[in-house]
Design an enzyme around this catalytic site. Sequence first.
Site, PDB file in Angstrom:
ATOM      1  CE  LYS A  51      35.909 -18.158  25.133  1.00  0.00           C
ATOM      2  NZ  LYS A  51      35.600 -18.677  23.793  1.00  0.00           N
ATOM      3  CG  ASN A  55      38.261 -23.659  17.987  1.00  0.00           C
ATOM      4  OD1 ASN A  55      38.240 -24.072  19.139  1.00  0.00           O
ATOM      5  ND2 ASN A  55      39.396 -23.377  17.353  1.00  0.00           N
ATOM      6  CE1 TYR A  98      39.109 -16.902  26.556  1.00  0.00           C
ATOM      7  CE2 TYR A  98      38.637 -17.771  28.741  1.00  0.00           C
ATOM      8  CZ  TYR A  98      38.800 -17.961  27.385  1.00  0.00           C
ATOM      9  OH  TYR A  98      38.630 -19.219  26.855  1.00  0.00           O
ATOM     10  CB  SER A 120      35.582 -20.752  28.704  1.00  0.00           C
ATOM     11  OG  SER A 120      36.352 -20.925  29.885  1.00  0.00           O
ATOM     12  CB  VAL A 163      35.779 -14.519  13.186  1.00  0.00           C
ATOM     13  CG1 VAL A 163      35.984 -15.945  12.711  1.00  0.00           C
ATOM     14  CG2 VAL A 163      36.673 -14.178  14.372  1.00  0.00           C
TER      15      VAL A 163
END
Length: 218
Positions: A144, A70, A140, A125, A47
Site C-alpha cells: 500500500k 479496487n 500489505y 490504505s 489484474v
Amino acid sequence: MRILVTGATRGIGLELVKRLSARGDDVLATARDGEAPTGDRWDRLDVTDEASVRALSARHPDPLDLLVCNAGVYLDKLHQLEDGFPPEMWAETFAVNVTGVFLTVQAFLPQLRAAKGGRIAIIGSQMGSDTRAPGGSFIYRASKAAVLNLGRNLAAELLPDGISVGVYHPGWVQTDMGGTAADITVADSALGLIARFDELSPQTTGCFLTWDGREHPY
C-alpha cells in the site's frame, strides 16, 4: 458517467457498483475467473495478467470517465516475523495491489484520455502511510505504500492529459478483510468514497484522502 470498478464481487467493490448503478451511472464491474456474476455489466479480469487486462480494454473501447482500482489482497494478516511472510506471498500481493493497478491504468489510458477529464481512483490504505508504522502486516503495508507512491507519480504524469488521480483510504470497514469489529459499514465507506471520486479534479490530483474527506499524511 461511464465507470469501471475492479475487484467488485464483494465488500467495498460490490457496494460501490450497487451505489453507482443506483444513481444512474453506467458501471462495468470486474471479477476474476470463476467469480463473475452473470449479467451484461460484469466482465472477467485478472489484474495480475497483462493479457487479461489488455483483452478487457479491447472489449470496452468507449471513453471512460472513472476507473476505480479496487482489486486487492491482504494475505499476511496475523503472520509472525519469525516464520511468516514467505517470498511467494510478497510476489502475489504486489502483483495484485501494485502491478495490477499499473497494468489496468496503462491499458485504459486511451479510454480515459478520450473522456476528456477522465479520473482514476485508487483504493489504498492508511497502512501504507509512513505515519502508521506499528509493525506487522509487512507485505500489505509495503504494497500500500508502493501504490500510494504509484498514484502520486501517475498524477504528475497524467496531469497534462487532463486525467486526475486520487488515492483513498476507505476506512476500517466491516468486510471479510476488515472483520466484524471494524469501525464503519460497507455502505458508509462506499458513499463517502463516491463523494470523494466526484470531487476529484486537476486541482486535487495526487491527493491521499480518507473516505470521509480528510487529508491523510503520506
